[in-house]
Design a protein around this motif. Structure first.
Motif, PDB file in Angstrom:
ATOM      1  N   TYR A 247       0.872  -1.433  -0.002  1.00  0.00           N
ATOM      2  CA  TYR A 247       0.267  -0.086   0.078  1.00  0.00           C
ATOM      3  C   TYR A 247       0.867   1.294   0.033  1.00  0.00           C
ATOM      4  CZ  TYR A 247      -3.113   3.560   1.704  1.00  0.00           C
ATOM      5  OH  TYR A 247      -3.851   4.708   2.008  1.00  0.00           O
ATOM      6  N   MET A 248       1.894   1.224   0.778  1.00  0.00           N
ATOM      7  CA  MET A 248       2.811   2.188   1.034  1.00  0.00           C
ATOM      8  C   MET A 248       3.858   2.560  -0.155  1.00  0.00           C
ATOM      9  SD  MET A 248       1.836   3.912   3.384  1.00  0.00           S
ATOM     10  CE  MET A 248       3.138   5.232   3.864  1.00  0.00           C
ATOM     11  N   GLY A 249       3.884   1.401  -1.124  1.00  0.00           N
ATOM     12  CA  GLY A 249       4.906   1.450  -2.103  1.00  0.00           C
ATOM     13  C   GLY A 249       6.296   1.566  -1.726  1.00  0.00           C
ATOM     14  N   HIS A 250       6.673   0.617  -0.792  1.00  0.00           N
ATOM     15  CA  HIS A 250       7.963   0.246  -0.183  1.00  0.00           C
ATOM     16  C   HIS A 250       8.693  -0.913  -0.425  1.00  0.00           C
ATOM     17  CE1 HIS A 250       6.878   3.658   3.022  1.00  0.00           C
ATOM     18  NE2 HIS A 250       7.317   4.227   1.858  1.00  0.00           N
ATOM     19  N   GLU A 251       8.012  -1.776  -1.435  1.00  0.00           N
ATOM     20  CA  GLU A 251       8.436  -3.128  -1.678  1.00  0.00           C
ATOM     21  C   GLU A 251       9.788  -3.226  -2.441  1.00  0.00           C
ATOM     22  OE1 GLU A 251       5.648  -2.055  -4.966  1.00  0.00           O
ATOM     23  OE2 GLU A 251       5.674  -1.745  -2.821  1.00  0.00           O
ATOM     24  N   HIS A 252      10.448  -4.299  -2.074  1.00  0.00           N
ATOM     25  CA  HIS A 252      11.923  -4.399  -2.667  1.00  0.00           C
ATOM     26  C   HIS A 252      11.976  -5.844  -3.298  1.00  0.00           C
ATOM     27  CE1 HIS A 252      13.880  -0.642  -1.017  1.00  0.00           C
ATOM     28  NE2 HIS A 252      12.839  -0.905  -0.137  1.00  0.00           N
ATOM     29  N   ARG A 253      12.623  -5.974  -4.477  1.00  0.00           N
ATOM     30  CA  ARG A 253      12.748  -7.232  -4.867  1.00  0.00           C
ATOM     31  C   ARG A 253      11.804  -8.143  -4.980  1.00  0.00           C
ATOM     32  NH1 ARG A 253      17.134  -6.608  -1.275  1.00  0.00           N
ATOM     33  NH2 ARG A 253      16.703  -8.512  -0.105  1.00  0.00           N
ATOM     34  N   MET A 254      10.653  -8.045  -5.564  1.00  0.00           N
ATOM     35  CA  MET A 254       9.550  -8.855  -5.549  1.00  0.00           C
ATOM     36  C   MET A 254       9.524  -9.838  -6.730  1.00  0.00           C
ATOM     37  SD  MET A 254       8.126  -7.417  -2.861  1.00  0.00           S
ATOM     38  CE  MET A 254       6.226  -7.948  -2.987  1.00  0.00           C
ATOM     39  N   SER A 255       8.951 -10.945  -6.409  1.00  0.00           N
ATOM     40  CA  SER A 255       9.059 -12.173  -7.410  1.00  0.00           C
ATOM     41  C   SER A 255       7.703 -12.033  -8.397  1.00  0.00           C
ATOM     42  CB  SER A 255       9.303 -13.502  -6.691  1.00  0.00           C
ATOM     43  OG  SER A 255       7.966 -13.844  -6.029  1.00  0.00           O
ATOM     44  N   GLY A 256       6.761 -11.352  -7.648  1.00  0.00           N
ATOM     45  CA  GLY A 256       5.542 -11.493  -8.264  1.00  0.00           C
ATOM     46  C   GLY A 256       4.419 -12.596  -7.874  1.00  0.00           C
ATOM     47  N   ASN A 257       4.957 -13.574  -7.182  1.00  0.00           N
ATOM     48  CA  ASN A 257       4.350 -14.603  -6.744  1.00  0.00           C
ATOM     49  C   ASN A 257       3.604 -14.256  -5.157  1.00  0.00           C
ATOM     50  OD1 ASN A 257       4.082 -17.210  -4.911  1.00  0.00           O
ATOM     51  ND2 ASN A 257       3.515 -17.864  -7.110  1.00  0.00           N
TER      52      ASN A 257
ATOM     53  N   VAL B 232       4.923 -12.977   0.417  1.00  0.00           N
ATOM     54  CA  VAL B 232       4.797 -12.833   1.848  1.00  0.00           C
ATOM     55  C   VAL B 232       5.735 -13.613   2.761  1.00  0.00           C
ATOM     56  CG1 VAL B 232       3.089 -13.667   3.620  1.00  0.00           C
ATOM     57  CG2 VAL B 232       2.345 -12.535   1.201  1.00  0.00           C
ATOM     58  N   PHE B 233       6.266 -14.808   2.252  1.00  0.00           N
ATOM     59  CA  PHE B 233       7.237 -15.640   3.036  1.00  0.00           C
ATOM     60  C   PHE B 233       8.490 -14.895   2.942  1.00  0.00           C
ATOM     61  CE2 PHE B 233      10.754 -18.591   3.053  1.00  0.00           C
ATOM     62  CZ  PHE B 233      10.295 -19.278   4.226  1.00  0.00           C
ATOM     63  N   MET B 234       8.893 -14.247   1.899  1.00  0.00           N
ATOM     64  CA  MET B 234      10.224 -13.433   2.051  1.00  0.00           C
ATOM     65  C   MET B 234      10.264 -12.301   2.618  1.00  0.00           C
ATOM     66  SD  MET B 234      12.567 -15.955   1.094  1.00  0.00           S
ATOM     67  CE  MET B 234      13.935 -14.869   1.022  1.00  0.00           C
ATOM     68  N   GLY B 235       8.840 -11.658   2.277  1.00  0.00           N
ATOM     69  CA  GLY B 235       8.544 -10.185   2.907  1.00  0.00           C
ATOM     70  C   GLY B 235       8.840  -9.134   1.586  1.00  0.00           C
ATOM     71  N   ALA B 236       8.246  -8.118   1.700  1.00  0.00           N
ATOM     72  CA  ALA B 236       8.346  -6.893   0.814  1.00  0.00           C
ATOM     73  C   ALA B 236       9.221  -5.887   1.463  1.00  0.00           C
ATOM     74  CB  ALA B 236       6.803  -6.677   0.497  1.00  0.00           C
ATOM     75  N   ASN B 237       9.104  -5.639   2.611  1.00  0.00           N
ATOM     76  CA  ASN B 237       9.838  -4.436   3.205  1.00  0.00           C
ATOM     77  C   ASN B 237      11.318  -4.856   3.637  1.00  0.00           C
ATOM     78  OD1 ASN B 237      10.356  -1.945   4.761  1.00  0.00           O
ATOM     79  ND2 ASN B 237       8.155  -1.521   4.876  1.00  0.00           N
ATOM     80  N   LEU B 238      12.159  -3.880   3.190  1.00  0.00           N
ATOM     81  CA  LEU B 238      13.593  -4.110   3.758  1.00  0.00           C
ATOM     82  C   LEU B 238      13.760  -3.900   5.066  1.00  0.00           C
ATOM     83  CD1 LEU B 238      16.488  -5.426   2.726  1.00  0.00           C
ATOM     84  CD2 LEU B 238      16.682  -3.239   1.668  1.00  0.00           C
TER      85      LEU B 238
END
Length: 470
Positions: A194-204, A209-215
């Motif tokens: 929602y905040m647009g802070h994601e990093h290195r996303m796989s698209g799955n 969720v398992f690896m995380g979106a926020n650094l």
């Protein structure tokens, strides 16, 4: 001039001159998604569903099946066995409101300690998405740890909160931690998107969720990844064993050497993470791993409630069930102490060298400051990308000395429980697999990052875990 002397000279000349290495390191490590790990989405889903179920199963086995794996009796159907497990879950693992209060008040107190107690400031490694800025970290876990111990004793002697309550309600608090870990993992993921802070996303979705979106999720000076990594797992594990020791004393009037051993073991670990917190801020977990289910759930629930099975075995049995010889007890005390020494200096040497290169090293007087924690005149390979590979100290003996010492330490926890139950051995077996997998991930990353320089590093340091053996 020999190659070793040349590298020593280079080390002395380059300490504090880190701009080139800083930029190269940040650029290399903040790359886009580089493929699936942990078995991809299927593996992530299996772990996200399997770990909670495994934790409940192991606790029920420990508490209601005398430390043996729960299994249908000879005259029992699988349906009856399932109903029995459900009955035991309701009896010992149902997340009562008292358990919710215990865990979340503890978390709240630790957060307050984070922002109020004295500490030191350190800097992590540079982050490319922040323009190679190194985030500041406030390190005061050691003050939080010992303040928490004092507070726990005050609450115990005043009768406001008997210390043995944690071991008595272990299964309930574990369930709260499991549910909380899952909820925080998903909640933080959606908030990050929602905040647009994601990093290195796989698209799955599941894998992300398992690896995380926020650094680096933060609230004020609190870095939540460091908060979860240092204070939650090891503090809870230590207090579980302290709770067991108090429970044993209240019951028998004394504490056995075996319970004292696990208390000592867990104090070593909690104290190490606390007194050297400034070294953790430049590690792989802080710098590269995102804050998802893997770190959130495992630090909040997995570590404190599965690594405690040695404690559960000892407190669930009478002292006469595990009266080992004095020689055996002394052997394990000596073994874990020696292993801890090498575990401590290995982590210190690596991270102090890194901080020397960045010019961010902090000297502290936290206990214990052991001999050889800092390498004088370190030798290293100066890589083409501006970074370095340490080849001296214990890292001149083998590439993963910290892993070896760490594993020996955890193995002693189980060995102190004998062989009557397999459950205390869950941690060393599981941890062995984790270390092998983590080493493989690390070596793969280093191959990509350093190329020919890493081949030279392997030539200079051929052994992985044990010099001249493996």
């Amino acid at each position: 001039m020999s190659a070793v002397r040349q590298r020593k000279s280079e080390a002395q000349e380059s300490l504090g001159d880190s701009s080139k290495m800083t930029a190269s390191l940040a650029k290399a490590e903040d790359a886009a998604h580089q493929g699936y790990d942990f078995g991809g989405p299927f593996g992530a889903l299996a772990m996200m569903t399997g770990f909670p179920l495994l934790m409940w199963y192991l606790y029920i086995s420990s508490t209601y099946y005398d430390g043996l794996f729960a299994w249908p009796a000879a005259n029992q159907t699988w349906s009856e066995f399932g109903r029995q497990l459900w009955h035991y879950w309701l009896e010992g693992c149902y997340p009562t409101w008292q358990a919710w209060a215990m865990l979340w008040i503890f978390l709240g107190i630790q957060a307050v300690f984070y922002v109020t107690l004295p500490g030191v400031w350190g800097h992590g490694l540079p982050l490319a998405h922040l323009g190679n800025k190194a985030l500041p970290y406030y390190c005061n876990a050691v003050y939080s740890f010992y303040t928490s111990i004092v507070l726990a004793f005050v609450l115990h002697v005043t009768g406001l909160f008997p210390m043995y309550t944690l071991i008595d309600r272990f299964g309930e608090v574990m369930s709260v931690a499991i549910i909380s870990g899952i909820a925080i993992s998903f909640g933080l993921y959606f908030w990050t998107i929602y905040m647009g802070h994601e990093h290195r996303m796989s698209g799955n979705f599941i894998y992300d969720v398992f690896m995380g979106a926020n650094l680096n999720p933060r609230t004020g000076i609190i870095d939540w990844k460091m908060f979860f990594e240092v204070r939650l797992p090891w503090f809870i594990l230590f207090f579980t064993s302290l709770s067991a020791a108090v429970k044993q004393y209240e019951t028998y009037g004394y504490v056995t050497p075996q319970v004292m051993f696990v208390l000592y073991a867990h104090w070593l670990y909690a104290n190490a993470c606390s007194k050297g917190e400034e070294l953790i801020i430049t590690t792989w977990d802080m710098f590269f791993e995102k804050f998802g289910f893997m770190l959130i759930f495992w630090n909040m629930a997995g570590v404190p409630f599965t690594y405690a099975h040695c404690t559960l075995f000892l407190i669930n049995h009478k002292p006469e069930d595990y009266e080992w010889s004095t020689a055996y007890n002394v052997f394990l005390f000596v073994t874990i102490t020696v292993s801890y020494y090498f575990f401590d200096i290995a982590n210190s040497q690596k991270n102090r060298f890194r901080q020397q290169r960045l010019g961010t090293m902090i000297k502290r007087n936290t206990f214990p400051q052991l001999p050889w924690q800092t390498i004088k005149n370190p030798t290293f390979i100066k890589c083409k990308n501006g970074s370095t590979l340490l080849t001296s100290g214990v890292y001149g003996w083998c590439r993963k000395p910290n892993y070896t010492a760490d594993f020996i330490m955890c193995l002693t926890w189980a060995l102190m429980c004998g062989v009557a139950s397999p459950l205390p051995y869950f941690y060393p077996v599981f941890f062995f697999l984790v270390l092998i997998h983590r080493a493989y991930r690390d070596f793969e990353r280093l191959e990509r990052k350093y190329g020919e320089d890493y081949q030279e590093f392997k030539r200079q340091v051929p052994w992985i875990f044990i010099p001249y053996v493996f």
